[in-house]
Write a protein that holds these residues in place. Structure first.
Motif, PDB file in Angstrom:
ATOM      1  N   TYR A  12       0.833  -1.197   0.000  1.00  0.00           N
ATOM      2  CA  TYR A  12       0.000   0.000   0.000  1.00  0.00           C
ATOM      3  C   TYR A  12       0.871   1.251   0.000  1.00  0.00           C
ATOM      4  O   TYR A  12       1.913   1.297   0.646  1.00  0.00           O
ATOM      5  N   SER A  13       0.431   2.255  -0.715  1.00  0.00           N
ATOM      6  CA  SER A  13       1.154   3.515  -0.809  1.00  0.00           C
ATOM      7  C   SER A  13       1.204   4.191   0.550  1.00  0.00           C
ATOM      8  O   SER A  13       0.223   4.226   1.278  1.00  0.00           O
ATOM      9  N   ARG A  14       2.364   4.764   0.871  1.00  0.00           N
ATOM     10  CA  ARG A  14       2.522   5.479   2.134  1.00  0.00           C
ATOM     11  C   ARG A  14       2.516   6.987   1.944  1.00  0.00           C
ATOM     12  O   ARG A  14       2.568   7.731   2.912  1.00  0.00           O
ATOM     13  N   SER A  15       2.464   7.434   0.694  1.00  0.00           N
ATOM     14  CA  SER A  15       2.532   8.869   0.412  1.00  0.00           C
ATOM     15  C   SER A  15       1.454   9.269  -0.584  1.00  0.00           C
ATOM     16  O   SER A  15       1.095   8.494  -1.469  1.00  0.00           O
ATOM     17  N   MET A  18       1.454   8.563  -4.684  1.00  0.00           N
ATOM     18  CA  MET A  18       2.086   7.295  -5.046  1.00  0.00           C
ATOM     19  C   MET A  18       1.002   6.234  -5.170  1.00  0.00           C
ATOM     20  O   MET A  18      -0.007   6.283  -4.477  1.00  0.00           O
ATOM     21  N   THR A  19       1.208   5.275  -6.043  1.00  0.00           N
ATOM     22  CA  THR A  19       0.225   4.222  -6.235  1.00  0.00           C
ATOM     23  C   THR A  19       0.632   2.966  -5.478  1.00  0.00           C
ATOM     24  O   THR A  19       1.810   2.756  -5.180  1.00  0.00           O
ATOM     25  N   ASP A  20      -0.351   2.139  -5.179  1.00  0.00           N
ATOM     26  CA  ASP A  20      -0.090   0.839  -4.578  1.00  0.00           C
ATOM     27  C   ASP A  20       0.667  -0.020  -5.588  1.00  0.00           C
ATOM     28  O   ASP A  20       0.559   0.193  -6.796  1.00  0.00           O
ATOM     29  N   ARG A  21       1.417  -0.989  -5.089  1.00  0.00           N
ATOM     30  CA  ARG A  21       2.134  -1.916  -5.970  1.00  0.00           C
ATOM     31  C   ARG A  21       1.698  -3.327  -5.634  1.00  0.00           C
ATOM     32  O   ARG A  21       1.523  -3.680  -4.467  1.00  0.00           O
TER      33      ARG A  21
END
Length: 66
Positions: A12-15, A18-21
């Motif tokens: 999951y994105s932390r910022s 930014m997208t999830d990967r």
């Protein structure tokens, strides 16, 4: 955290912005299913992952579905 080859990782994105990967675990390098994991991401790149609190392992089920 434990995983097997074929399981999927969702980071999951932390910022903001930014997208999830997501990716598939192609190799487990730790003992007894523990990290690190070699993950092939959806964009085709591969990398060594040491999952943190922003990461979820999605285990394969017996029918090949996640």
């Amino acid at each position: 955290m434990h995983a097997m080859v074929g399981d999927h990782v969702h980071m999951y994105s932390r910022s903001v912005g930014m997208t999830d990967r997501r990716g598939e675990i192609v190799e487990v390098r730790g003992t007894d299913g523990e990290p690190p994991y070699l993950v092939r991401f959806e964009d085709g790149h591969a990398g060594l992952v040491y999952p943190g609190p922003d990461c979820l392992v999605e285990h394969r089920t017996g029918d090949g579905q996640h």
